[in-house]
Every structure is written in C-alpha cells, then in structure tokens.
Design a protein around this motif. Structure first.
Motif, PDB file in Angstrom:
ATOM      1  N   ASN A  92      45.015  28.463  30.653  1.00 32.41           N
ATOM      2  CA  ASN A  92      45.225  29.405  31.752  1.00 32.41           C
ATOM      3  C   ASN A  92      43.963  30.147  32.146  1.00 32.41           C
ATOM      4  O   ASN A  92      43.288  30.732  31.312  1.00 32.41           O
ATOM      5  CB  ASN A  92      46.324  30.410  31.389  1.00 32.41           C
ATOM      6  N   ILE A  93      43.694  30.143  33.443  1.00 32.27           N
ATOM      7  CA  ILE A  93      42.580  30.896  34.006  1.00 32.27           C
ATOM      8  C   ILE A  93      42.919  32.389  34.020  1.00 32.27           C
ATOM      9  O   ILE A  93      42.047  33.228  33.988  1.00 32.27           O
ATOM     10  CB  ILE A  93      42.220  30.371  35.421  1.00 32.27           C
ATOM     11  N   GLU A  94      44.203  32.706  34.066  1.00 29.49           N
ATOM     12  CA  GLU A  94      44.790  34.055  33.973  1.00 29.49           C
ATOM     13  C   GLU A  94      44.630  34.923  35.216  1.00 29.49           C
ATOM     14  O   GLU A  94      45.579  35.526  35.662  1.00 29.49           O
ATOM     15  CB  GLU A  94      44.289  34.832  32.753  1.00 29.49           C
ATOM     16  N   THR A  95      43.415  35.046  35.755  1.00 24.77           N
ATOM     17  CA  THR A  95      43.198  35.934  36.896  1.00 24.77           C
ATOM     18  C   THR A  95      41.978  35.476  37.685  1.00 24.77           C
ATOM     19  O   THR A  95      41.333  34.483  37.331  1.00 24.77           O
ATOM     20  CB  THR A  95      43.049  37.406  36.437  1.00 24.77           C
ATOM     21  N   VAL A  96      41.676  36.193  38.732  1.00 25.91           N
ATOM     22  CA  VAL A  96      40.539  35.855  39.587  1.00 25.91           C
ATOM     23  C   VAL A  96      39.237  36.208  38.879  1.00 25.91           C
ATOM     24  O   VAL A  96      39.211  36.999  37.928  1.00 25.91           O
ATOM     25  CB  VAL A  96      40.645  36.575  40.955  1.00 25.91           C
ATOM     26  N   GLU A  97      38.146  35.632  39.353  1.00 18.49           N
ATOM     27  CA  GLU A  97      36.856  35.807  38.677  1.00 18.49           C
ATOM     28  C   GLU A  97      36.446  37.277  38.559  1.00 18.49           C
ATOM     29  O   GLU A  97      36.006  37.718  37.491  1.00 18.49           O
ATOM     30  CB  GLU A  97      35.779  35.002  39.404  1.00 18.49           C
ATOM     31  N   ARG A  98      36.587  38.048  39.609  1.00 17.31           N
ATOM     32  CA  ARG A  98      36.171  39.453  39.599  1.00 17.31           C
ATOM     33  C   ARG A  98      36.894  40.264  38.535  1.00 17.31           C
ATOM     34  O   ARG A  98      36.308  41.153  37.910  1.00 17.31           O
ATOM     35  CB  ARG A  98      36.413  40.078  40.990  1.00 17.31           C
ATOM     36  N   LEU A  99      38.154  39.974  38.299  1.00 16.36           N
ATOM     37  CA  LEU A  99      38.950  40.759  37.356  1.00 16.36           C
ATOM     38  C   LEU A  99      38.905  40.228  35.920  1.00 16.36           C
ATOM     39  O   LEU A  99      39.342  40.916  34.992  1.00 16.36           O
ATOM     40  CB  LEU A  99      40.395  40.838  37.838  1.00 16.36           C
ATOM     41  N   THR A 100      38.375  39.041  35.730  1.00 20.93           N
ATOM     42  CA  THR A 100      38.361  38.444  34.392  1.00 20.93           C
ATOM     43  C   THR A 100      37.740  39.360  33.333  1.00 20.93           C
ATOM     44  O   THR A 100      38.346  39.560  32.284  1.00 20.93           O
ATOM     45  CB  THR A 100      37.679  37.061  34.415  1.00 20.93           C
ATOM     46  N   PRO A 101      36.567  39.941  33.569  1.00 24.52           N
ATOM     47  CA  PRO A 101      35.996  40.797  32.513  1.00 24.52           C
ATOM     48  C   PRO A 101      36.841  42.037  32.212  1.00 24.52           C
ATOM     49  O   PRO A 101      36.778  42.578  31.111  1.00 24.52           O
ATOM     50  CB  PRO A 101      34.635  41.221  33.073  1.00 24.52           C
ATOM     51  N   LEU A 102      37.656  42.457  33.157  1.00 26.20           N
ATOM     52  CA  LEU A 102      38.480  43.648  32.967  1.00 26.20           C
ATOM     53  C   LEU A 102      39.775  43.367  32.210  1.00 26.20           C
ATOM     54  O   LEU A 102      40.276  44.245  31.507  1.00 26.20           O
ATOM     55  CB  LEU A 102      38.825  44.281  34.322  1.00 26.20           C
ATOM     56  N   VAL A 103      40.314  42.162  32.371  1.00 30.92           N
ATOM     57  CA  VAL A 103      41.647  41.892  31.802  1.00 30.92           C
ATOM     58  C   VAL A 103      41.670  40.851  30.692  1.00 30.92           C
ATOM     59  O   VAL A 103      42.686  40.722  30.014  1.00 30.92           O
ATOM     60  CB  VAL A 103      42.669  41.514  32.902  1.00 30.92           C
ATOM     61  N   ARG A 104      40.580  40.142  30.506  1.00 30.10           N
ATOM     62  CA  ARG A 104      40.533  39.145  29.429  1.00 30.10           C
ATOM     63  C   ARG A 104      39.490  39.595  28.421  1.00 30.10           C
ATOM     64  O   ARG A 104      38.319  39.747  28.759  1.00 30.10           O
ATOM     65  CB  ARG A 104      40.198  37.766  29.994  1.00 30.10           C
ATOM     66  N   SER A 105      39.897  39.768  27.200  1.00 30.74           N
ATOM     67  CA  SER A 105      39.020  40.375  26.197  1.00 30.74           C
ATOM     68  C   SER A 105      37.801  39.519  25.838  1.00 30.74           C
ATOM     69  O   SER A 105      36.709  40.034  25.687  1.00 30.74           O
ATOM     70  CB  SER A 105      39.819  40.697  24.936  1.00 30.74           C
ATOM     71  N   SER A 165      42.671  40.137  45.829  1.00 32.40           N
ATOM     72  CA  SER A 165      42.966  39.908  47.243  1.00 32.40           C
ATOM     73  C   SER A 165      43.510  38.494  47.424  1.00 32.40           C
ATOM     74  O   SER A 165      43.352  37.641  46.543  1.00 32.40           O
ATOM     75  CB  SER A 165      41.696  40.080  48.088  1.00 32.40           C
ATOM     76  N   ASP A 166      44.129  38.246  48.565  1.00 35.11           N
ATOM     77  CA  ASP A 166      44.593  36.888  48.867  1.00 35.11           C
ATOM     78  C   ASP A 166      43.419  35.912  48.847  1.00 35.11           C
ATOM     79  O   ASP A 166      43.548  34.794  48.345  1.00 35.11           O
ATOM     80  CB  ASP A 166      45.276  36.831  50.236  1.00 35.11           C
ATOM     81  N   ASP A 167      42.283  36.330  49.398  1.00 41.29           N
ATOM     82  CA  ASP A 167      41.110  35.456  49.417  1.00 41.29           C
ATOM     83  C   ASP A 167      40.678  35.092  47.999  1.00 41.29           C
ATOM     84  O   ASP A 167      40.286  33.956  47.729  1.00 41.29           O
ATOM     85  CB  ASP A 167      39.943  36.107  50.159  1.00 41.29           C
ATOM     86  N   GLU A 168      40.759  36.050  47.072  1.00 44.94           N
ATOM     87  CA  GLU A 168      40.388  35.770  45.685  1.00 44.94           C
ATOM     88  C   GLU A 168      41.369  34.800  45.031  1.00 44.94           C
ATOM     89  O   GLU A 168      40.957  33.917  44.268  1.00 44.94           O
ATOM     90  CB  GLU A 168      40.312  37.063  44.873  1.00 44.94           C
ATOM     91  N   VAL A 169      42.645  34.955  45.318  1.00 47.72           N
ATOM     92  CA  VAL A 169      43.639  34.024  44.772  1.00 47.72           C
ATOM     93  C   VAL A 169      43.381  32.624  45.312  1.00 47.72           C
ATOM     94  O   VAL A 169      43.370  31.646  44.557  1.00 47.72           O
ATOM     95  CB  VAL A 169      45.081  34.479  45.077  1.00 47.72           C
ATOM     96  N   LEU A 170      43.139  32.523  46.615  1.00 45.56           N
ATOM     97  CA  LEU A 170      42.869  31.213  47.214  1.00 45.56           C
ATOM     98  C   LEU A 170      41.596  30.601  46.651  1.00 45.56           C
ATOM     99  O   LEU A 170      41.543  29.393  46.396  1.00 45.56           O
ATOM    100  CB  LEU A 170      42.801  31.325  48.735  1.00 45.56           C
ATOM    101  N   GLN A 171      40.568  31.424  46.417  1.00 48.30           N
ATOM    102  CA  GLN A 171      39.331  30.899  45.826  1.00 48.30           C
ATOM    103  C   GLN A 171      39.581  30.404  44.411  1.00 48.30           C
ATOM    104  O   GLN A 171      39.065  29.362  44.008  1.00 48.30           O
ATOM    105  CB  GLN A 171      38.221  31.951  45.831  1.00 48.30           C
ATOM    106  N   THR A 172      40.383  31.113  43.656  1.00 47.96           N
ATOM    107  CA  THR A 172      40.720  30.683  42.297  1.00 47.96           C
ATOM    108  C   THR A 172      41.458  29.344  42.340  1.00 47.96           C
ATOM    109  O   THR A 172      41.158  28.435  41.560  1.00 47.96           O
ATOM    110  CB  THR A 172      41.558  31.749  41.575  1.00 47.96           C
ATOM    111  N   LEU A 173      42.401  29.219  43.266  1.00 46.69           N
ATOM    112  CA  LEU A 173      43.106  27.947  43.415  1.00 46.69           C
ATOM    113  C   LEU A 173      42.136  26.827  43.793  1.00 46.69           C
ATOM    114  O   LEU A 173      42.207  25.722  43.243  1.00 46.69           O
ATOM    115  CB  LEU A 173      44.222  28.074  44.450  1.00 46.69           C
TER     116      LEU A 173
END
Length: 187
Positions: free
Chosen positions: A57-70, A103-111
């Motif tokens: 699992n990628i879990e979240t968008v790139e910008r939020l990864t350092p904040l939510v994935r240890s 954002s929607d754009d971040e979700v689409l970029q992750t996809l």
C-alpha cells in the motif's frame, strides 16, 4: 511484518505461501507486504513463491507521506511496486486512504504514479483515525467522490478499482483478481 529480520521477512512470506500451497494447491493467495526497502533480491524471494497477488500500500499522496507514515517513503513504495509488477511480472495491488487533506489533483497523481509502475489493482478508502495519537481526519469524502475516483482509475487503465468509504486493501479481493484475469485474457 518482520522488518527486524535481515531479509525483512521475505523468506517468511515465501514459506507461508508454500505451506498454503502444499495444504491447498487451489487456494487463492494475496499478500500485503512491506516495502522490503525496494530490494529486488528480497521481492524476488516473495514473488518466486507464486502468490496470486502481491500488494503493497502506498497509503497516501506524496506530500502527506512524511506526515502519516512513520518509516515508509513514497518513492520507495513506488519502486517496490514497480519491481513486483515489471521485474517480477506478478499481479500487483496498492491502496490509499483519502480524507487526510489531499487534493483531487494529488489523488489523481498518485493513481497515475501507481499505474506508471504497473499496478493493476487499486483500492481507495476513507482514512479513519485509529487513536488520538494518530493524524487527524481532515475530511470525510462523499460516496460520489469515491465513485469519481473509481472511474478516473479505470480510465487510467487499472484492471480493477474498489473505491468507497469503507473499502480497505483486501476489499473484494476475489473480484479484483477475477477482473484482472478477465482483462488479461481479453488482450
């Protein structure tokens, strides 16, 4: 996970798959593995055991990864998925949570990132805060928005996408595998 082991638990994952196959050769096996530091040699150990699906699992968008994935890193997760998909030729799966402030754009970029590395199955679900020590929920996503994400993912070429508030990475795993098999047979 067995991140404490020198091989990150790769041999343990493979041994479990092999033990299941000995007991029930017709079992469908889906794994959800750690990133194994994107080491092809370790991922190959897992892939050689021939699970039907290998998920990470990628879990979240790139910008939020350092904040939510240890410990995990976005690009390491993408590289792991690329090795699973493109080098090992295994059916790959990933999932992400929304509602963390993306954002929607971040979700689409992750996809797009997931699709670019060869991921065939993707799941999207609502992030729910497990405890007060965890990252807070920023938004509750509507079922309509989840359906929009699902349609966008399918348009990008994913073989299967489950997207709804209560979807988790193993949601309808059997339907996902059947859909990918059907799509592969049609090509």
């Amino acid at each position: 996970t067995r991140d404490d082991l020198p091989d990150g638990g790769a041999r343990h994952w493979a041994a479990v798959v092999e033990a299941i196959r000995r007991q029930n050769p017709d079992a469908t096996i889906e794994l959800l593995i750690p990133d194994l530091d994107a080491r092809a040699d370790l991922i190959e150990i897992v892939a050689a055991s021939k699970p039907d699906i290998i998920g990470h699992n990628i879990e979240t968008v790139e910008r939020l990864t350092p904040l939510v994935r240890s410990r995990a890193k976005y690009r390491t997760s993408l590289r792991t998925l690329e090795i699973i998909s493109k080098q090992m030729g295994a059916v790959s799966k990933s999932g992400l949570m929304v509602g963390l402030g993306e954002s929607d754009d971040e979700v689409l970029q992750t996809l797009r990132d997931l699709r670019d590395v060869g991921v065939e199955i993707v799941t999207l679900g609502q992030y729910l805060r497990p405890s007060l020590e965890h990252y807070p929920v920023a938004a509750y996503i509507t079922p309509e928005k989840f359906e929009w994400y699902r349609l966008q993912a399918l348009e990008m070429g994913f073989g299967y996408c489950a997207s709804a508030p209560m979807v988790r990475s193993s949601y309808l795993a059997d339907a996902a595998l059947e859909s990918v098999k059907r799509n592969t047979a049609e090509k």
